[in-house]
Design a protein around this motif. Structure first.
Motif, short mmCIF file in Angstrom:
data_model
loop_
_atom_site.label_atom_id
_atom_site.label_comp_id
_atom_site.label_asym_id
_atom_site.label_seq_id
_atom_site.Cartn_x
_atom_site.Cartn_y
_atom_site.Cartn_z
N ALA A 65 81.23 -18.54 84.31
CA ALA A 65 82.63 -18.74 84.66
C ALA A 65 83.39 -17.49 84.24
CB ALA A 65 83.18 -19.98 83.95
N VAL A 66 83.66 -16.60 85.18
CA VAL A 66 84.31 -15.33 84.83
C VAL A 66 85.58 -15.14 85.64
CG1 VAL A 66 82.07 -14.31 84.28
CG2 VAL A 66 83.08 -13.91 86.53
N ASN A 67 86.51 -14.41 85.05
CA ASN A 67 87.77 -14.11 85.70
C ASN A 67 88.21 -12.71 85.31
OD1 ASN A 67 88.98 -16.72 87.03
ND2 ASN A 67 88.16 -17.38 85.06
N PRO A 68 88.91 -12.02 86.21
CA PRO A 68 89.53 -10.76 85.79
C PRO A 68 90.50 -11.03 84.64
CG PRO A 68 89.57 -10.98 88.18
CD PRO A 68 89.14 -12.31 87.64
N LEU A 69 90.55 -10.13 83.70
CA LEU A 69 91.43 -10.30 82.55
C LEU A 69 92.87 -10.58 82.97
CD1 LEU A 69 92.18 -10.03 79.52
CD2 LEU A 69 92.32 -7.55 79.90
N LYS A 70 93.35 -9.88 83.99
CA LYS A 70 94.75 -10.05 84.40
C LYS A 70 95.07 -11.49 84.81
CE LYS A 70 93.84 -8.46 89.16
NZ LYS A 70 94.07 -9.77 89.81
N ASP A 71 94.08 -12.20 85.37
CA ASP A 71 94.32 -13.59 85.77
C ASP A 71 94.49 -14.49 84.56
OD1 ASP A 71 94.03 -12.65 88.32
OD2 ASP A 71 92.10 -13.61 88.71
N LEU A 72 93.71 -14.23 83.50
CA LEU A 72 93.82 -15.05 82.30
C LEU A 72 95.05 -14.67 81.49
CD1 LEU A 72 90.12 -15.34 81.08
CD2 LEU A 72 91.43 -16.87 82.55
N GLU A 73 95.43 -13.41 81.52
CA GLU A 73 96.65 -13.01 80.83
C GLU A 73 97.85 -13.77 81.39
OE1 GLU A 73 96.41 -8.46 79.31
OE2 GLU A 73 96.24 -8.70 81.48
N ALA A 74 97.85 -13.98 82.69
CA ALA A 74 98.97 -14.68 83.32
C ALA A 74 99.04 -16.15 82.91
CB ALA A 74 98.85 -14.57 84.84
N GLN A 75 97.92 -16.69 82.40
CA GLN A 75 97.89 -18.10 82.00
C GLN A 75 98.37 -18.33 80.57
OE1 GLN A 75 94.09 -19.99 82.93
NE2 GLN A 75 93.82 -18.64 84.70
N ASN A 76 98.59 -17.26 79.82
CA ASN A 76 99.12 -17.38 78.46
C ASN A 76 98.26 -18.32 77.60
OD1 ASN A 76 101.06 -16.62 76.51
ND2 ASN A 76 102.18 -18.54 76.82
N ILE A 77 96.97 -18.03 77.53
CA ILE A 77 96.02 -18.89 76.80
C ILE A 77 96.07 -18.57 75.31
CG2 ILE A 77 93.60 -19.56 76.57
CD1 ILE A 77 93.24 -18.74 79.52
#
Length: 743
Positions: free
Chosen positions: A338-350
């Protein structure tokens, strides 16, 4: 036990030749087939080969590795060694022991085990012993010169693939194999099919080797390289953009991608690294000038005789990744696929609770320097260089040597000043041992190699994997975040990956070659069939039917048939942590009853209440992936489950199963039928199906009855040959070796 006879079809790689020319050329090359780099290295370490035999993917060989590493599992290996009746180590120099897994555990039992291992090493004259706190074994293998370019080294640990980063073929073996090597210097091995992974372009600033392998695990996530040996390749320009530490990270996590090795070429980057290491080794060991494992004389001799794949060598498959199109990637939660570009996860404020700069994957001095740079740059921008409130940041160097380098550079102190919690050089949180594990409901990010559910602590926590700088930036900001070093190249909109080499003209030529190879094969088959029909009057169809009814010899003591009710665990990639919890792995003398009780506990806590003795366990694909723990097989046996069926098995689990007398078979069709029947209703992790399964070993055939009144169907499966039957019938490799010694 799962048994696969892997065969490798090899095209000649000669496009544009006439068909008759290709047939003649094929016959000429039948004994001189070009070899891959993997095959060339194996050729050097195979023993007992017939004269002139060139090894190929799929061959079973007797293997004598240059070195074998064991760690905290050294005492169980020693126990197996002694129980086999062995009294003398075959070659003490071949063995490396590094205590690294449970180094924070100061209990009497663990300290006693460590002392037992050290005493055993001393009594048997094993010179290469590294005590707890010296570092992680795989890092020691590289920095001390045991893993050496152009050679083969194995370890009783799945991350032996790490050595491929410096051109050393590294692959895991299990404890029984390790004991066999201690006693005889060798074990058995089947050469995997070999995959070529071509890297194109260059790594952009802010993108690391960790991003490369995380992306490969997630973007090629259909088991493309499962149970393959990988050879990474690229142009000189491409490879020049990948430093050795990044190559080690890529090779290290090739196992998470599904591969059994991850081998980089011996190129100019590695040459420079070797020469620098030889100089460093001489400075650190002035009394060993010209005598150590890392000498300039040894380096130059290796480079004069360096191995390269032959022109025309072919591969079971070929994939490519354009590095120029890559950005920082993050894996998770709780799966390397399960991988995502960092920018996508940054936008989720995890939000984060814990961060980890640990493991043999990414805690060398260069990784620590990258993490320290994050905090230095924050200070330069006027941001307080401290760990975010509510976040704990744990750091452990891969070895004391790497920690000393980072201390001399001031990087270690930067992280301590930021509020990081130092841990001793060792595996620690990566393996789920010691201080700082994830607790229920927590979220963590780590530079390590695995984020399986429950591996780093609670099964109800979430774990992500990322590069050292992303881990550090996340610790600083209190959420998954990057340091802002990546700048997207102009025109790049997506990651470019695919089959082939990424070179359109070369791939087109290869496709033509493959087509010609198919024609050659078909033509030869037609000629053979015609000749046979003229000579014997028999039809090919009759021969095929006769072959289909051919019987496998079944040795005395091995069951001709195994049958039972199917219990279905409907999941792919059930890993060894799911089968046998990590917290029990390094506890010695765990009672059989306890092993049975905790079997599959991390996968499904209800497993024990659903299953019964004699059941046939059926699961999805890549069953038993993960670490090399043998208890994944023995725990299933402890539950009195005689047979495991899966769409496919992790190779190391298959090996453990053979060596511990667990029987298994791959039947992808059965997995598909079970999912068709039960996939639409309530999703159960473990389900009693009412279906029955029978494996006829003599006929290499399985028969399935789909419940009372349901249809019955059969299919052929791979043969279980007598030599493998013998190991299982004797109760596993340990008892088989014991028999050989006493014979």
């Amino acid at each position: 036990m799962s048994y696969r006879l892997v065969t490798s079809t090899r095209s000649l790689g000669v496009a544009g030749k006439s068909l008759s020319h290709q047939i003649l050329l094929r016959r000429f090359l039948s004994t001189t087939t070009p070899q891959t780099l993997t095959e060339k290295i194996v050729q050097r370490h195979a023993v007992g080969l017939p004269k002139g035999k060139l090894v190929r993917g799929g061959d079973y060989i007797s293997l004598k590795p240059k070195h074998i590493l064991t760690h905290d599992n050294s005492w169980p290996v020693a126990s197996k060694f002694m129980s086999m009746g062995a009294t003398r180590i075959h070659d003490p120099e071949q063995i490396v022991i590094a205590l690294d897994h449970d180094v924070q555990n100061k209990s009497e039992a663990n300290l006693k085990k460590y002392q037992q291992i050290q005493t055993f090493a001393k009594q048997h004259g094993i010179p290469n012993f590294y005590p707890a706190g010296r570092g992680i074994g795989h890092q020691i293998m590289v920095e001390e010169g045991f893993a050496w370019p152009g050679t083969m080294a194995v370890a009783s640990d799945s991350h032996a693939v790490h050595y491929g980063g410096i051109g050393c073929l590294g692959t895991p073996v299990v404890r029984s194999d390790a004991a066999s090597i201690w006693a005889t210097g060798q074990t058995w091995w089947q050469i995997p099919p070999i995959a070529k992974v071509t890297l194109t372009g260059i790594l952009p600033p802010g993108v690391t080797g960790k991003d490369v392998i995380v992306a490969l695990c997630g973007l090629f996530n259909q088991d493309e390289v499962l149970n393959h040996a990988i050879e990474y390749s690229g142009t000189e320009e491409t490879l020049r953009s990948i430093p050795i530490d990044d190559r080690l990270a890529i090779a290290n996590m090739s196992f998470e991608w599904g591969a059994l090795s991850g081998l980089f070429p011996i190129d100019r980057v590695l040459q420079g690294w070797l020469r620098a290491k030889a100089t460093d080794f001489a400075l650190r060991n002035p009394g060993l000038t010209g005598k150590g494992r890392f000498t300039h004389e040894k380096v130059e001799a290796t480079l004069r005789d360096q191995l390269q794949p032959d022109i025309g060598a072919t591969y079971a498959k070929s994939l490519y990744l354009n590095l120029s199109t890559l950005s920082p990637f993050v894996s998770g939660p709780n799966s390397v696929k399960a991988v995502n570009p960092l920018k996508d996860l940054e936008a989720q404020n995890i939000k984060l609770d814990k961060a980890y700069l640990v493991s043999c994957t990414n805690s060398r001095a260069s990784d620590i320097a990258s993490a320290a740079r994050v905090f230095r740059e924050a200070a330069e921008k006027g941001v307080e260089p401290k760990i975010a409130e509510g976040v704990k940041f744990y750091i452990a160097a891969a070895s004391t040597v790497e920690q000393e380098i980072s201390e001399d550079a001031g990087d270690w102190q930067v992280l301590l000043d930021a509020g990081a919690h130092p841990l001793p050089a060792g595996c620690g949180p990566c393996i789920g041992l010691g201080t700082g594990l994830l607790e229920k409901g927590e979220v963590g990010i780590s530079s390590s190699n695995r984020n399986f559910k429950g591996r780093m602590g609670s099964t109800e926590a979430k774990a992500y994997l990322a590069s050292p700088e992303v881990v550090a930036a996340s610790a600083l900001q209190g959420k998954i975040a990057g340091p802002g070093w990546y700048k997207k190249p102009e025109g790049v909109e997506k990651v470019i990956i695919g089959e082939g080499t990424g070179d359109l003209e070369a791939d087109k030529a290869f496709s033509v070659s493959e087509a010609l190879e198919k024609l050659v094969s078909e033509a030869e088959g037609m000629v053979f069939a015609a000749e046979k029909e003229v000579e014997t009057g028999a039809s090919v169809a009759a021969d095929v039917a006769a072959a289909d009814e051919s019987l496998t010899e079944v040795l005395p003591g091995f069951p001709e048939k195994v049958s039972g009710e199917i219990v279905f665990c409907d999941a792919d990639n059930i890993n060894t942590d799911g089968i046998y919890p990590g917290k029990y792995t390094y506890q010695d003398n765990v009672p059989r009853e306890t092993m049975a009780e905790v079997c599959m506990q991390n996968y499904d806590p209800t497993f024990g209440s659903v299953t019964r003795p004699g059941d046939i366990l059926v699961s999805g694909f890549n069953f038993g992936c993960g670490s090399s723990r043998e208890q994944a097989a023995t725990a299933i046996l402890a539950r009195d489950i005689p047979l495991v069926v899966a769409g496919s098995f992790g190779n190391i689990f298959s090996r453990n199963s053979i060596n511990n007398a667990l029987i298994g078979v791959e039947v992808p069709r059965l997995v598909s039928r079970l999912r068709e029947q039960f996939g639409k209703g309530e999703k159960l992790a473990t389900r009693r199906t009412g279906w029955t399964f029978e494996w006829d070993v003599r006929r290499s055939k399985v028969t399935v009855t789909e419940g009372e009144g349901g249809k019955t169907w059969s299919q052929k499966v791979g043969e279980l040959p007598p030599n493998v039957q013998e190991i299982i019938a004797r109760g596993g490799l340990q008892k088989w070796v014991e028999h050989q010694i006493s014979a």
